[in-house]
Design a protein around this motif. Structure first.
Motif, PDB file in Angstrom:
ATOM      1  N   GLY A  79      -7.066  12.766  15.570  1.00  0.00           N
ATOM      2  CA  GLY A  79      -8.362  12.148  15.780  1.00  0.00           C
ATOM      3  C   GLY A  79      -9.231  12.115  14.536  1.00  0.00           C
ATOM      4  O   GLY A  79      -8.963  12.798  13.541  1.00  0.00           O
ATOM      5  N   LEU A  80     -10.272  11.301  14.601  1.00  0.00           N
ATOM      6  CA  LEU A  80     -11.238  11.162  13.506  1.00  0.00           C
ATOM      7  C   LEU A  80     -12.515  11.893  13.889  1.00  0.00           C
ATOM      8  O   LEU A  80     -13.081  11.644  14.956  1.00  0.00           O
ATOM      9  CB  LEU A  80     -11.529   9.677  13.261  1.00  0.00           C
ATOM     10  CG  LEU A  80     -12.521   9.337  12.144  1.00  0.00           C
ATOM     11  CD1 LEU A  80     -11.972   9.770  10.787  1.00  0.00           C
ATOM     12  CD2 LEU A  80     -12.822   7.834  12.144  1.00  0.00           C
ATOM     13  N   VAL A  81     -12.968  12.817  13.026  1.00  0.00           N
ATOM     14  CA  VAL A  81     -14.141  13.630  13.323  1.00  0.00           C
ATOM     15  C   VAL A  81     -15.111  13.615  12.143  1.00  0.00           C
ATOM     16  O   VAL A  81     -14.732  13.299  11.014  1.00  0.00           O
ATOM     17  CB  VAL A  81     -13.764  15.097  13.636  1.00  0.00           C
ATOM     18  CG1 VAL A  81     -12.846  15.174  14.847  1.00  0.00           C
ATOM     19  CG2 VAL A  81     -13.101  15.763  12.437  1.00  0.00           C
ATOM     20  N   THR A  82     -16.350  13.955  12.440  1.00  0.00           N
ATOM     21  CA  THR A  82     -17.363  14.175  11.415  1.00  0.00           C
ATOM     22  C   THR A  82     -17.790  15.631  11.497  1.00  0.00           C
ATOM     23  O   THR A  82     -18.152  16.110  12.580  1.00  0.00           O
ATOM     24  CB  THR A  82     -18.576  13.254  11.620  1.00  0.00           C
ATOM     25  OG1 THR A  82     -18.154  11.892  11.604  1.00  0.00           O
ATOM     26  CG2 THR A  82     -19.599  13.474  10.510  1.00  0.00           C
ATOM     27  N   LEU A  83     -17.754  16.327  10.366  1.00  0.00           N
ATOM     28  CA  LEU A  83     -18.074  17.746  10.321  1.00  0.00           C
ATOM     29  C   LEU A  83     -19.343  17.976   9.511  1.00  0.00           C
ATOM     30  O   LEU A  83     -19.610  17.263   8.539  1.00  0.00           O
ATOM     31  CB  LEU A  83     -16.923  18.540   9.689  1.00  0.00           C
ATOM     32  CG  LEU A  83     -15.544  18.413  10.329  1.00  0.00           C
ATOM     33  CD1 LEU A  83     -14.510  19.171   9.503  1.00  0.00           C
ATOM     34  CD2 LEU A  83     -15.562  18.924  11.761  1.00  0.00           C
TER      35      LEU A  83
ATOM     36  N   THR B  85     -19.396  14.772  15.492  1.00  0.00           N
ATOM     37  CA  THR B  85     -18.961  13.687  16.373  1.00  0.00           C
ATOM     38  C   THR B  85     -17.444  13.627  16.413  1.00  0.00           C
ATOM     39  O   THR B  85     -16.759  14.032  15.473  1.00  0.00           O
ATOM     40  CB  THR B  85     -19.479  12.312  15.904  1.00  0.00           C
ATOM     41  OG1 THR B  85     -18.959  12.028  14.600  1.00  0.00           O
ATOM     42  CG2 THR B  85     -20.999  12.275  15.868  1.00  0.00           C
ATOM     43  N   LEU B  86     -16.941  13.125  17.514  1.00  0.00           N
ATOM     44  CA  LEU B  86     -15.532  12.779  17.649  1.00  0.00           C
ATOM     45  C   LEU B  86     -15.486  11.258  17.693  1.00  0.00           C
ATOM     46  O   LEU B  86     -15.937  10.640  18.664  1.00  0.00           O
ATOM     47  CB  LEU B  86     -14.942  13.388  18.920  1.00  0.00           C
ATOM     48  CG  LEU B  86     -13.521  12.963  19.297  1.00  0.00           C
ATOM     49  CD1 LEU B  86     -12.549  13.223  18.164  1.00  0.00           C
ATOM     50  CD2 LEU B  86     -13.074  13.689  20.563  1.00  0.00           C
ATOM     51  N   ASP B  87     -14.970  10.651  16.654  1.00  0.00           N
ATOM     52  CA  ASP B  87     -15.100   9.208  16.465  1.00  0.00           C
ATOM     53  C   ASP B  87     -13.884   8.409  16.901  1.00  0.00           C
ATOM     54  O   ASP B  87     -13.834   7.195  16.704  1.00  0.00           O
ATOM     55  CB  ASP B  87     -15.399   8.911  14.989  1.00  0.00           C
ATOM     56  CG  ASP B  87     -16.634   9.645  14.515  1.00  0.00           C
ATOM     57  OD1 ASP B  87     -17.631   9.630  15.246  1.00  0.00           O
ATOM     58  OD2 ASP B  87     -16.597  10.252  13.427  1.00  0.00           O
ATOM     59  N   GLY B  88     -12.873   9.063  17.479  1.00  0.00           N
ATOM     60  CA  GLY B  88     -11.716   8.322  17.973  1.00  0.00           C
ATOM     61  C   GLY B  88     -10.476   9.174  17.965  1.00  0.00           C
ATOM     62  O   GLY B  88     -10.395  10.186  17.264  1.00  0.00           O
ATOM     63  N   VAL B  89      -9.498   8.768  18.755  1.00  0.00           N
ATOM     64  CA  VAL B  89      -8.205   9.434  18.802  1.00  0.00           C
ATOM     65  C   VAL B  89      -7.127   8.366  18.727  1.00  0.00           C
ATOM     66  O   VAL B  89      -7.295   7.260  19.265  1.00  0.00           O
ATOM     67  CB  VAL B  89      -8.066  10.293  20.083  1.00  0.00           C
ATOM     68  CG1 VAL B  89      -8.181   9.430  21.330  1.00  0.00           C
ATOM     69  CG2 VAL B  89      -6.760  11.064  20.081  1.00  0.00           C
ATOM     70  N   LEU B  90      -6.038   8.662  18.076  1.00  0.00           N
ATOM     71  CA  LEU B  90      -4.971   7.689  17.873  1.00  0.00           C
ATOM     72  C   LEU B  90      -4.123   7.572  19.139  1.00  0.00           C
ATOM     73  O   LEU B  90      -3.549   8.551  19.608  1.00  0.00           O
ATOM     74  CB  LEU B  90      -4.094   8.103  16.686  1.00  0.00           C
ATOM     75  CG  LEU B  90      -2.924   7.174  16.362  1.00  0.00           C
ATOM     76  CD1 LEU B  90      -3.445   5.802  15.931  1.00  0.00           C
ATOM     77  CD2 LEU B  90      -2.052   7.768  15.261  1.00  0.00           C
ATOM     78  N   ASP B  91      -4.053   6.355  19.682  1.00  0.00           N
ATOM     79  CA  ASP B  91      -3.176   6.061  20.812  1.00  0.00           C
ATOM     80  C   ASP B  91      -1.803   5.728  20.244  1.00  0.00           C
ATOM     81  O   ASP B  91      -1.632   4.725  19.541  1.00  0.00           O
ATOM     82  CB  ASP B  91      -3.730   4.873  21.614  1.00  0.00           C
ATOM     83  CG  ASP B  91      -2.950   4.620  22.897  1.00  0.00           C
ATOM     84  OD1 ASP B  91      -1.713   4.781  22.878  1.00  0.00           O
ATOM     85  OD2 ASP B  91      -3.568   4.258  23.905  1.00  0.00           O
TER      86      ASP B  91
ATOM     87  N   THR C  18     -11.610   5.586  22.075  1.00  0.00           N
ATOM     88  CA  THR C  18     -12.649   6.587  22.282  1.00  0.00           C
ATOM     89  C   THR C  18     -12.112   7.717  23.150  1.00  0.00           C
ATOM     90  O   THR C  18     -11.238   7.522  23.988  1.00  0.00           O
ATOM     91  CB  THR C  18     -13.876   5.956  22.953  1.00  0.00           C
ATOM     92  OG1 THR C  18     -13.481   5.366  24.192  1.00  0.00           O
ATOM     93  CG2 THR C  18     -14.503   4.899  22.049  1.00  0.00           C
ATOM     94  N   ALA C  19     -12.626   8.904  22.937  1.00  0.00           N
ATOM     95  CA  ALA C  19     -12.203  10.069  23.704  1.00  0.00           C
ATOM     96  C   ALA C  19     -13.318  11.100  23.692  1.00  0.00           C
ATOM     97  O   ALA C  19     -14.144  11.147  22.772  1.00  0.00           O
ATOM     98  CB  ALA C  19     -10.926  10.659  23.115  1.00  0.00           C
TER      99      ALA C  19
ATOM    100  N   ASP D 193     -13.980   0.900  18.890  1.00  0.00           N
ATOM    101  CA  ASP D 193     -15.132   0.005  19.088  1.00  0.00           C
ATOM    102  C   ASP D 193     -16.447   0.743  18.961  1.00  0.00           C
ATOM    103  O   ASP D 193     -17.420   0.220  18.457  1.00  0.00           O
ATOM    104  CB  ASP D 193     -15.050  -0.649  20.481  1.00  0.00           C
ATOM    105  CG  ASP D 193     -13.839  -1.577  20.581  1.00  0.00           C
ATOM    106  OD1 ASP D 193     -13.431  -2.109  19.543  1.00  0.00           O
ATOM    107  OD2 ASP D 193     -13.318  -1.752  21.698  1.00  0.00           O
ATOM    108  N   ALA D 194     -16.456   1.990  19.365  1.00  0.00           N
ATOM    109  CA  ALA D 194     -17.690   2.779  19.280  1.00  0.00           C
ATOM    110  C   ALA D 194     -17.328   4.237  19.256  1.00  0.00           C
ATOM    111  O   ALA D 194     -16.377   4.659  19.900  1.00  0.00           O
ATOM    112  CB  ALA D 194     -18.601   2.489  20.472  1.00  0.00           C
ATOM    113  N   PRO D 195     -18.074   5.048  18.525  1.00  0.00           N
ATOM    114  CA  PRO D 195     -17.783   6.478  18.520  1.00  0.00           C
ATOM    115  C   PRO D 195     -18.142   7.129  19.839  1.00  0.00           C
ATOM    116  O   PRO D 195     -18.974   6.624  20.595  1.00  0.00           O
ATOM    117  CB  PRO D 195     -18.678   7.010  17.379  1.00  0.00           C
ATOM    118  CG  PRO D 195     -19.791   6.019  17.309  1.00  0.00           C
ATOM    119  CD  PRO D 195     -19.200   4.695  17.664  1.00  0.00           C
ATOM    120  N   THR D 196     -17.485   8.248  20.120  1.00  0.00           N
ATOM    121  CA  THR D 196     -17.747   8.959  21.367  1.00  0.00           C
ATOM    122  C   THR D 196     -19.167   9.494  21.408  1.00  0.00           C
ATOM    123  O   THR D 196     -19.819   9.487  22.426  1.00  0.00           O
ATOM    124  CB  THR D 196     -16.745  10.122  21.517  1.00  0.00           C
ATOM    125  OG1 THR D 196     -15.425   9.588  21.470  1.00  0.00           O
ATOM    126  CG2 THR D 196     -16.943  10.849  22.823  1.00  0.00           C
TER     127      THR D 196
END
Length: 435
Positions: free
Chosen positions: A373-377, A349-355, A363-364, A422-425
C-alpha cells in the motif's frame, strides 16, 4: 559477486532449481549429496530430490515446502554467487521481501502448466517495487508440457503483460526443467526452438550493482569511538572517530562532508580500517572516519558527501509491504528505522492498496498481512531519507512495532503504486500530528 533471489508461487520448483544449480556447478559436498539421496530413497523416489539441498529446516523437509529464506553460496569459473531461496506461500511473502531487498537479480519461476498465479503477481509486484535491477522468468516444468514452444510463448506473454503493467523494464524468459536440468547449466537439445542462453550463462553475464561510484557517499554512524586508558594513549589523546558501514559511494581524505540531520560541514582528515590508515574507503567497507572539526555526532547520524546531500524531512510518502499480523490503519503509531537511526512516526493517511488482480491501486481502510500500500508518514524528527529510485539503500526503511519490537513493514520512500487511486482513504487536512 552476484546476489540473486528466487520467487514464484508455491510448488513452482524454486528449491529444486536452486538444488540443480548447486549440483550442476559442483557446489555440493559428496556427503551432502549422499544424505539427500538417502532421504529421497526413503521417500520412494528413484532420483535425488535436489530441493532437499536448500530445505534445511525439519518442518520444511517434512512438508516439502520452503518456510525460511535459505542462503546458499556457489561459484563458477567466471563468478561467485549469493543465492536467497525464498518461500512461495502467501504467509511468507515477508521473506521474499527480505531476500529481494539486496538482490541484483530475481529469478521468478512460473509453472508452465499453470501460468501466472496470484502469488506470481505479488512477487513480481514486490520485485518491481524493490527495483531489483534484473528479472529472469524461468518457465519451469517445460518437460511436463512436452517442451511445447506454444505453451512457453503463451506463459511468457502473460508474464510480460503483468511486468509492463508494474513497470518492470525487462524480464528475460527461459524455458527450463529444474528436475532434469534442461537449460539450467547448459542449453538443452530438447528445446531446439529456444535460441537464448541457459540460466547459468545468463547469470554469469549480467552486470552487478556493486560499483560504488554509481551513488553518492553515505555513511550511517553506528558508533562514536573515543579510546579509553592505555588504548587512548596508543591511538592519540584527542582521537575521535565515527565508525560505520559505508552504505554507498566513495570517500577520500580531504573530501568535504556534511553531517545529517544537523547540517554541519567538515573535512575528512583520516580513514581507519582496524589498525590501518586508508586514503579512501568505499561501499561496502566498514571504516572509521576522522573529521577536521569537533562536531556533535551520535549514532543514527549520516555523514554524506557535501555536494549532493539529501534534505532531512519529517513528511514521507512511501510504498510499504505490510508484514504484520494485525492490520495497519491511519493514525497508528510505530517506529521508523532508517539506517542506524530510529524515530517515532505516525501514519497520517492510507492512500491506496494494490489490487493484484487488475494491478490497480484501490481505496482501503487498512492494510492486511502481505498487502502492498501507499502511505503518508509524519516523523517525530527530521530524517535524511532519499528517493528509492535514486538510492535503494537511502530510500529504504523499516516500520517496527514499539510494543514488541517486531518488524511490521518494509518501505520505499517516494515509490508509487502502478496506478493512482481515485481518492485517498483519509483526507489530507491540516491537523498537527503530535508524536
Amino acid at each position: 559477486m552476484l546476489r540473486l533471489a528466487t520467487a514464484g508461487s508455491v510448488d513452482d520448483g524454486k528449491s529444486t532449481l536452486v538444488g540443480r544449480l548447486l549440483h550442476d556447478t559442483k557446489s555440493v559436498l559428496s556427503d551432502q549429496l549422499a544424505a539427500v539421496e538417502r532421504v529421497s530413497r526413503d521417500r520412494g523416489l528413484t532420483a535425488a530430490d535436489l530441493a532437499l539441498l536448500t530445505d534445511g529446516l525439519r518442518a520444511e523437509r517434512e512438508q516439502g515446502i520452503t518456510i525460511d529464506v535459505a542462503y546458499r553460496y556457489f561459484a563458477t569459473a567466471n563468478r561467485s554467487f549469493v543465492l536467497a531461496d525464498c518461500p512461495g506461500h502467501v504467509q511468507y511473502t515477508r521473506n521474499t521481501v527480505t531476500g529481494g531487498s539486496t538482490a541484483d537479480v530475481v529469478v521468478l519461476l512460473v509453472d508452465a502448466r499453470k501460468g501466472v498465479l496470484e502469488q506470481t503477481r505479488r512477487h513480481l509486484a514486490v520485485t518491481a517495487l524493490l527495483r531489483v535491477p534484473h528479472v529472469i522468468v524461468a518457465v519451469n516444468k517445460i518437460d511436463l508440457v512436452d517442451f511445447s514452444q506454444e505453451v512457453f510463448e503463451r506463459v511468457n506473454a502473460e508474464v510480460q503483460a503483468v511486468a509492463r503493467e508494474l513497470g518492470v523494464e525487462e524480464a528475460t524468459a527461459i524455458p527450463v526443467s529444474a528436475l532434469d536440468g534442461d537449460n539450467i547449466a547448459e542449453r538443452s537439445s530438447r528445446t531446439p526452438w529456444y535460441a537464448g542462453p541457459s540460466l547459468l550463462e545468463l547469470l554469469e553475464s549480467l552486470p552487478t550493482s556493486d560499483d560504488p561510484t554509481r551513488e553518492a557517499f553515505r555513511l550511517p554512524v553506528q558508533l562514536v569511538i573515543r579510546p579509553q586508558g592505555a588504548a587512548r594513549e596508543k591511538a592519540h589523546r584527542d582521537y575521535r572517530g565515527y565508525a560505520g558501514h559505508v552504505a554507498s559511494g566513495v570517500v577520500r581524505i580531504g573530501d568535504e562532508v556534511v553531517v545529517l540531520p544537523s547540517g554541519r560541514r567538515s573535512t575528512v582528515t583520516g580513514i581507519d580500517l582496524g589498525e590501518r590508515t586508508l586514503e579512501e574507503a568505499f561501499a561496502p567497507q566498514s571504516v572509521t572516519l576522522r573529521l577536521a572539526d569537533e562536531i556533535d555526532i551520535s549514532r543514527g547520524d549520516i555523514i554524506a558527501a557535501a555536494a549532493d546531500a539529501p534534505e532531512p524531512t519529517q513528511d514521507i510518502s512511501a510504498v510499504v509491504c505490510w508484514l504484520g499480523d494485525a492490520p495497519l490503519r491511519p493514525g497508528q503509531r510505530l517506529l521508523f528505522k532508517h539506517g542506524s537511526r530510529t524515530v517515532q512516526t505516525a501514519v497520517r493517511t492510507l492512500d491506496g492498496v494494490l489490487d493484484l488482480d487488475d494491478l490497480h491501486s484501490v481505496t482501503a481502510e487498512a492494510l492486511s498481512l502481505n498487502d502492498i500500500g501507499l502511505v503518508t508518514l509524519r516523523l517525530a524528527s527530521p530524517v535524511p531519507v532519499e528517493n528509492y529510485s535514486t538510492s535503494r539503500r537511502g530510500g529504504s526503511f523499516l516500520l517496527i512495532d514499539a510494543h514488541d519490537g517486531r518488524t511490521v513493514a518494509a518501505g520505499m520512500v517516494g515509490a508509487t503504486l502502478p496506478t493512482a487511486a481515485d481518492a485517498p482513504t483519509q483526507p489530507e487536512g491540516d491537523e498537527e500530528w503530535d508524536i
